[in-house]
Design a protein around this motif. Structure first.
Motif, PDB file in Angstrom:
ATOM      1  N   PHE A 109      -0.280   7.848  -5.143  1.00 17.39           N
ATOM      2  CA  PHE A 109      -0.485   6.232  -5.180  1.00 17.39           C
ATOM      3  C   PHE A 109      -1.931   6.086  -5.961  1.00 17.39           C
ATOM      4  O   PHE A 109      -1.843   5.207  -7.137  1.00 17.39           O
ATOM      5  N   LEU A 110      -2.914   6.651  -5.703  1.00 22.81           N
ATOM      6  CA  LEU A 110      -4.203   6.563  -6.309  1.00 22.81           C
ATOM      7  C   LEU A 110      -3.921   6.709  -7.741  1.00 22.81           C
ATOM      8  O   LEU A 110      -4.538   6.195  -8.656  1.00 22.81           O
ATOM      9  N   ALA A 111      -3.502   8.069  -7.931  1.00 18.14           N
ATOM     10  CA  ALA A 111      -3.277   8.397  -9.430  1.00 18.14           C
ATOM     11  C   ALA A 111      -2.256   7.470 -10.372  1.00 18.14           C
ATOM     12  O   ALA A 111      -2.666   7.133 -11.516  1.00 18.14           O
ATOM     13  N   PRO A 122      -9.355   3.532  -0.866  1.00 21.55           N
ATOM     14  CA  PRO A 122      -8.673   4.922  -0.542  1.00 21.55           C
ATOM     15  C   PRO A 122      -8.372   5.253   0.446  1.00 21.55           C
ATOM     16  O   PRO A 122      -7.441   6.101   0.679  1.00 21.55           O
ATOM     17  N   MET A 123      -8.858   4.533   1.657  1.00 15.31           N
ATOM     18  CA  MET A 123      -8.071   4.589   2.903  1.00 15.31           C
ATOM     19  C   MET A 123      -8.385   3.189   3.655  1.00 15.31           C
ATOM     20  O   MET A 123      -9.457   2.773   3.532  1.00 15.31           O
ATOM     21  N   LEU A 124      -7.282   2.592   4.086  1.00 19.96           N
ATOM     22  CA  LEU A 124      -7.433   1.229   4.559  1.00 19.96           C
ATOM     23  C   LEU A 124      -8.342   1.310   5.689  1.00 19.96           C
ATOM     24  O   LEU A 124      -8.351   2.440   6.649  1.00 19.96           O
ATOM     25  N   TYR A 132       1.007  -1.125  -0.088  1.00 23.67           N
ATOM     26  CA  TYR A 132       0.081   0.156  -0.074  1.00 23.67           C
ATOM     27  C   TYR A 132       0.920   1.130  -0.043  1.00 23.67           C
ATOM     28  O   TYR A 132       1.661   1.318   0.625  1.00 23.67           O
ATOM     29  N   ASN A 133       0.555   2.248  -0.862  1.00 19.05           N
ATOM     30  CA  ASN A 133       1.123   3.495  -0.794  1.00 19.05           C
ATOM     31  C   ASN A 133       2.488   3.355  -1.499  1.00 19.05           C
ATOM     32  O   ASN A 133       3.431   4.114  -1.277  1.00 19.05           O
ATOM     33  N   ASP A 134       2.798   2.212  -2.230  1.00 17.02           N
ATOM     34  CA  ASP A 134       3.989   1.996  -2.826  1.00 17.02           C
ATOM     35  C   ASP A 134       3.998   2.020  -4.345  1.00 17.02           C
ATOM     36  O   ASP A 134       3.806   0.865  -5.029  1.00 17.02           O
ATOM     37  N   SER A 135       3.889   3.193  -5.142  1.00 18.01           N
ATOM     38  CA  SER A 135       3.785   3.362  -6.495  1.00 18.01           C
ATOM     39  C   SER A 135       4.619   2.389  -7.184  1.00 18.01           C
ATOM     40  O   SER A 135       4.347   1.932  -8.417  1.00 18.01           O
ATOM     41  N   ASP A 136       5.865   2.477  -6.988  1.00 20.15           N
ATOM     42  CA  ASP A 136       7.082   1.746  -7.842  1.00 20.15           C
ATOM     43  C   ASP A 136       6.590   0.305  -7.809  1.00 20.15           C
ATOM     44  O   ASP A 136       6.691  -0.255  -8.778  1.00 20.15           O
ATOM     45  N   GLU A 137       6.420  -0.201  -6.665  1.00 17.69           N
ATOM     46  CA  GLU A 137       6.239  -1.718  -6.529  1.00 17.69           C
ATOM     47  C   GLU A 137       4.882  -1.812  -7.350  1.00 17.69           C
ATOM     48  O   GLU A 137       4.780  -3.234  -8.005  1.00 17.69           O
TER      49      GLU A 137
END
Length: 442
Positions: free
Chosen positions: A230-232, A216-218, A192-197
């Protein structure tokens, strides 16, 4: 409090927790007896794992507005809010009236009705991603049907999920390990919140990636918001790979008139809803782009005897059409933001690792600083502090989720929030030594 008791209360986490458990049990003999009777016919003593905690769960008998009463006669300020499903409190008169009126006209009609069209039109008018929508009986079912739609639409099988995500009882993805009840579908797990992975995994599985599903929020994962970037990035990856982007807004849909997707301006291909949208009744919904939903006109079946039951359709129409307007959603969001700021100031002033993550009317206590931006495996001491916090709040007459989550309902006003702030302040002061010893400070 004697000096010896005060010393134990502030120096030994194990002793303090044992004392809190004993005091809890001694004050609730009827709940204890109810639990023992229930265990004879219910594994674990109930049918919701989230309500199973030691030494036994409190049994509630009545609710009004944002108050609860248990089997032993104790009264509580309800800040659990039925894990976000209880947005309207326990006695909203407009919902009560429509339910009574609907009952007078009969139930189980085995037919379509005007209520489902009205509720569907309300939801499609509010959530940017919803061209069309269908109803279910729970958020779990909504997520299952959204995944079925995405797999059928793309002709692919794999779904990207986030570690720490929760999409229902059979779609649970712990931050570490696995959940034995989760369906054995092809999943790939991203951080979560890791765009690269997420980008690496999406591209590696692009040929069979049917869907990317994200909160959009855990929710149960600790009220940790997704970073907008991250969502984008997930939106861009879905476009790149042809996967269907699904926002699970079962909980976060309360964050504005059109959910977090409207607040952030990021539109998924599909959205799932649940909890409060049916006016506090059993409810779920899934919907999205017209071309995806068109499958239900032709090739994709979707059954469910109570999908359009008259009680939920009537309650949902009033809830979303008259009570939880976009203006009411924004006011609730701002109340929650202000409350969380006050709570986090308590930890800062006390110099202890205690803080709350969240958005708007949802928040969760954490016993570490800095506050987390992704799920984590809590230490044994953190888990003990979480349990101690739960028991201390109960002793103060405040009911929240055992995991430390708060979900404000509409009846919760300034006096109730002041009461909670005072209770958290007392916890931070009286348990300061335990918090410093057991919490994690960066």
């Amino acid at each position: 409090m004697s000096p010896a008791t005060a010393l134990r209360r502030n120096s030994d986490l194990g002793a303090a927790l044992a004392e809190a458990r004993a005091a809890y049990a001694a004050a609730r003999p009827r709940s204890a007896a109810q639990h023992e009777r229930a265990r004879e016919v219910l594994p674990g003593g109930n049918t919701r794992s989230v309500l199973i905690y030691g030494p036994f769960p409190t049994a509630m008998t009545r609710g009004q507005d944002c108050r609860l009463w248990d089997l032993d006669g104790h009264a509580y300020l309800d800040l659990c809010g039925e894990y976000t499903a209880g947005l309207f409190g326990h006695s909203e008169p407009r919902i009560h009236r429509v339910l009574h009126a609907t009952l007078e006209e009969g139930i189980n009609l085995a037919a379509v009705g005007q209520g489902e069209e009205r509720l569907a039109r309300l939801l499609c008018g509010r959530f940017p991603s919803l061209a069309q929508v269908r109803f279910t009986n729970s958020g779990t079912e909504a997520n299952l049907m959204a995944l079925a739609a995405a797999r059928a639409f793309t002709g692919r099988g794999t779904t990207m999920v986030m570690r720490g995500g929760y999409h229902g009882g059979v779609l649970t993805f712990p931050a570490s390990g696995t959940n034995a009840a989760t369906l054995p579908l092809p999943f790939v797990h991203a951080a979560y919140n890791d765009s690269d992975e997420a980008a690496r995994l999406a591209r590696a599985h692009a040929g069979d990636l049917a869907a990317v599903v994200v909160e959009p929020m855990l929710g149960s994962g600790g009220c940790i918001p997704a970073q907008p970037g991250f969502l984008a990035a997930l939106r861009a990856l879905a476009d790149e790979t042809g996967a269907v982007l699904i926002f699970d807004e079962v909980m976060t849909s309360r964050m504005s008139g059109g959910g977090m997707q409207a607040r952030l301006g990021i539109t998924p291909d599909m959205t799932t809803l649940g909890k409060y949208v049916g006016g506090g009744m059993s409810f779920g919904a899934f919907g999205g782009r017209a071309d995806i939903m068109a499958q239900f006109d032709t090739t994709l079946p979707h059954a469910g005897t109570f999908n359009n039951n008259v009680l939920t359709m009537a309650a949902g129409g009033v809830a979303m059409g008259e009570i939880f307007t976009p203006e009411a959603a924004e006011a609730l969001f701002q109340r929650g933001e202000a409350l969380r700021a006050r709570l986090n100031e308590i930890g800062r002033q006390a110099g202890v690792p205690l803080g709350f993550t969240g958005l708007g009317s949802m928040m969760t206590a954490h016993f570490r600083q800095p506050l987390p931006d992704r799920p984590y495996a809590a230490s044994p001491a953190e888990e003990a502090l979480r349990e101690l916090f739960f028991f201390d709040m109960l002793a103060a007459g405040i009911y929240l989720a055992r995991r430390g989550m708060v979900a404000l309902s509409l009846p919760v006003g300034e006096p109730e929030m002041d009461r909670f702030v005072a209770a958290v302040g007392e916890f931070a002061e009286s348990r300061a030594a335990l918090l410093r010893a057991g919490g994690i400070a960066g």
